[in-house]
Design a protein around this motif. Sequence first.
Motif, PDB file in Angstrom:
ATOM      1  N   ALA A 195       0.552 -13.445  -3.892  1.00 53.41           N
ATOM      2  CA  ALA A 195       1.164 -14.202  -4.997  1.00 53.41           C
ATOM      3  C   ALA A 195       0.538 -13.811  -6.334  1.00 53.41           C
ATOM      4  N   ILE A 196      -0.777 -13.634  -6.350  1.00 50.34           N
ATOM      5  CA  ILE A 196      -1.472 -13.201  -7.578  1.00 50.34           C
ATOM      6  C   ILE A 196      -1.000 -11.818  -8.005  1.00 50.34           C
ATOM      7  N   SER A 197      -0.911 -10.905  -7.046  1.00 50.17           N
ATOM      8  CA  SER A 197      -0.556  -9.519  -7.368  1.00 50.17           C
ATOM      9  C   SER A 197       0.884  -9.381  -7.834  1.00 50.17           C
ATOM     10  N   ARG A 198       1.754 -10.339  -7.457  1.00 47.91           N
ATOM     11  CA  ARG A 198       3.160 -10.282  -7.854  1.00 47.91           C
ATOM     12  C   ARG A 198       3.449 -11.121  -9.102  1.00 47.91           C
ATOM     13  N   SER A 199       2.414 -11.692  -9.687  1.00 49.96           N
ATOM     14  CA  SER A 199       2.609 -12.544 -10.865  1.00 49.96           C
ATOM     15  C   SER A 199       2.139 -11.848 -12.135  1.00 49.96           C
ATOM     16  N   ILE A 200       2.764 -12.198 -13.245  1.00 47.03           N
ATOM     17  CA  ILE A 200       2.352 -11.662 -14.542  1.00 47.03           C
ATOM     18  C   ILE A 200       1.010 -12.251 -14.944  1.00 47.03           C
ATOM     19  N   GLN A 201       0.837 -13.553 -14.701  1.00 43.31           N
ATOM     20  CA  GLN A 201      -0.442 -14.211 -14.940  1.00 43.31           C
ATOM     21  C   GLN A 201      -0.738 -15.151 -13.776  1.00 43.31           C
ATOM     22  N   SER A 202      -2.024 -15.410 -13.540  1.00 43.29           N
ATOM     23  CA  SER A 202      -2.413 -16.290 -12.436  1.00 43.29           C
ATOM     24  C   SER A 202      -3.412 -17.332 -12.919  1.00 43.29           C
ATOM     25  N   VAL A 203      -3.359 -18.487 -12.265  1.00 44.88           N
ATOM     26  CA  VAL A 203      -4.165 -19.642 -12.664  1.00 44.88           C
ATOM     27  C   VAL A 203      -4.855 -20.212 -11.433  1.00 44.88           C
ATOM     28  N   LEU A 204      -6.168 -20.410 -11.516  1.00 49.62           N
ATOM     29  CA  LEU A 204      -6.917 -21.032 -10.426  1.00 49.62           C
ATOM     30  C   LEU A 204      -7.101 -22.514 -10.745  1.00 49.62           C
ATOM     31  N   LEU A 205      -6.647 -23.385  -9.837  1.00 51.39           N
ATOM     32  CA  LEU A 205      -6.823 -24.825  -9.991  1.00 51.39           C
ATOM     33  C   LEU A 205      -7.871 -25.298  -8.995  1.00 51.39           C
ATOM     34  N   VAL A 206      -9.044 -25.717  -9.497  1.00 58.42           N
ATOM     35  CA  VAL A 206     -10.138 -26.135  -8.610  1.00 58.42           C
ATOM     36  C   VAL A 206     -10.921 -27.288  -9.218  1.00 58.42           C
ATOM     37  N   ASP A 207     -11.239 -28.287  -8.399  1.00 60.26           N
ATOM     38  CA  ASP A 207     -12.116 -29.341  -8.889  1.00 60.26           C
ATOM     39  C   ASP A 207     -13.574 -28.934  -8.646  1.00 60.26           C
ATOM     40  N   ASN A 208     -14.483 -29.573  -9.362  1.00 64.17           N
ATOM     41  CA  ASN A 208     -15.886 -29.178  -9.343  1.00 64.17           C
ATOM     42  C   ASN A 208     -16.580 -29.390  -8.000  1.00 64.17           C
ATOM     43  N   SER A 209     -15.987 -30.202  -7.124  1.00 64.54           N
ATOM     44  CA  SER A 209     -16.604 -30.403  -5.809  1.00 64.54           C
ATOM     45  C   SER A 209     -16.622 -29.111  -4.990  1.00 64.54           C
ATOM     46  N   LYS A 210     -15.763 -28.156  -5.355  1.00 65.27           N
ATOM     47  CA  LYS A 210     -15.676 -26.900  -4.606  1.00 65.27           C
ATOM     48  C   LYS A 210     -16.609 -25.815  -5.148  1.00 65.27           C
ATOM     49  N   LEU A 211     -17.265 -26.106  -6.274  1.00 58.49           N
ATOM     50  CA  LEU A 211     -18.179 -25.134  -6.874  1.00 58.49           C
ATOM     51  C   LEU A 211     -19.380 -24.911  -5.958  1.00 58.49           C
ATOM     52  N   GLY A 212     -19.617 -23.663  -5.575  1.00 57.28           N
ATOM     53  CA  GLY A 212     -20.736 -23.325  -4.706  1.00 57.28           C
ATOM     54  C   GLY A 212     -20.454 -23.486  -3.235  1.00 57.28           C
ATOM     55  N   LEU A 213     -19.281 -24.031  -2.887  1.00 55.13           N
ATOM     56  CA  LEU A 213     -18.908 -24.176  -1.479  1.00 55.13           C
ATOM     57  C   LEU A 213     -18.425 -22.822  -0.960  1.00 55.13           C
ATOM     58  N   ARG A 214     -19.061 -22.356   0.090  1.00 51.83           N
ATOM     59  CA  ARG A 214     -18.753 -21.019   0.607  1.00 51.83           C
ATOM     60  C   ARG A 214     -17.811 -21.089   1.795  1.00 51.83           C
ATOM     61  N   CYS A 215     -16.879 -20.149   1.841  1.00 52.34           N
ATOM     62  CA  CYS A 215     -15.961 -19.974   2.971  1.00 52.34           C
ATOM     63  C   CYS A 215     -16.027 -18.499   3.369  1.00 52.34           C
ATOM     64  N   ARG A 216     -15.456 -18.193   4.498  1.00 55.83           N
ATOM     65  CA  ARG A 216     -15.605 -16.836   5.035  1.00 55.83           C
ATOM     66  C   ARG A 216     -14.681 -15.802   4.375  1.00 55.83           C
ATOM     67  N   TYR A 217     -13.565 -16.249   3.783  1.00 53.80           N
ATOM     68  CA  TYR A 217     -12.552 -15.292   3.344  1.00 53.80           C
ATOM     69  C   TYR A 217     -12.331 -15.346   1.837  1.00 53.80           C
TER      70      TYR A 217
END
Length: 251
Positions: A195-217
């Motif tokens: 979706a990012i690669s097919r868009s002219i611009q991309s936007v990340l929507l994230v709340d601060n609780s996810k800052l520093g939270l690690r996932c595998r992918y």
Amino acid sequence: MEENIPRYKQILEHLDKYDSTTINLLSNLFSVSHMSIRRDLKRLQDKGLVKVAYGGEVKRSFLSGTPKYNMKQSRCSEGKKIIGKLATELLEPGMVIFIDGGTTMREFSLNITVPLTVITPDLYVAVELAQKTEVKTIICPGEIQSHGMATYNSQTMKYLSEQVIDLAFIGADGFSFEDGALTTNQVKADCKWMAISRSIQSVLLVDNSKLGLRCRYKICSLEKFNYIISEKRLPEEMVKTLNNQEVKLLY
């Protein structure tokens, strides 16, 4: 608490429901000493699953699976409402946009009032938008993932690869400047990246609780986004670096 489940696993389940806790709260919750809780946390820290901050605050540091939708919905709900309203500032009539899956995206969809076309894998988002006559809603094909109520698989990715999108609004399960935007399985990461690669611009929507939270992918590095929207300001060092990389931050 259930006695047949090891206490350290119950601590992780508790952190799945809440963004953070404290040693004192856990001690009261399980009716054990602070020392017993610290031993459990040491075991989880050694595996990289939690972080214990100064003062006894405990947070998840690694997310291996996707939390259930109702659990995610209760987390940082006020912050998600703020993010959802801020995201609408980027919309213009006639746009074709991609809205990713997740509870923050559902809040975003509730605030859309301009005529546009929305492509989404999220069933809840689609239902909300179907009630808006000014919005044309397209659901991505693919298998529905019950824990998230969204479609993410090879069919989804193929469909997205054939689209031209003005703005892609992307969610993440964790993020940091070092690791970028992260999620909990490979197919979700691939669909979000498409979706990012097919868009002219991309936007990340994230709340601060996810800052520093690690996932595998990894979805992508943060500098790949044109905008990052959160409910409150990110750490100053991250802000400076992202500004230098021409990533616009909205709070």
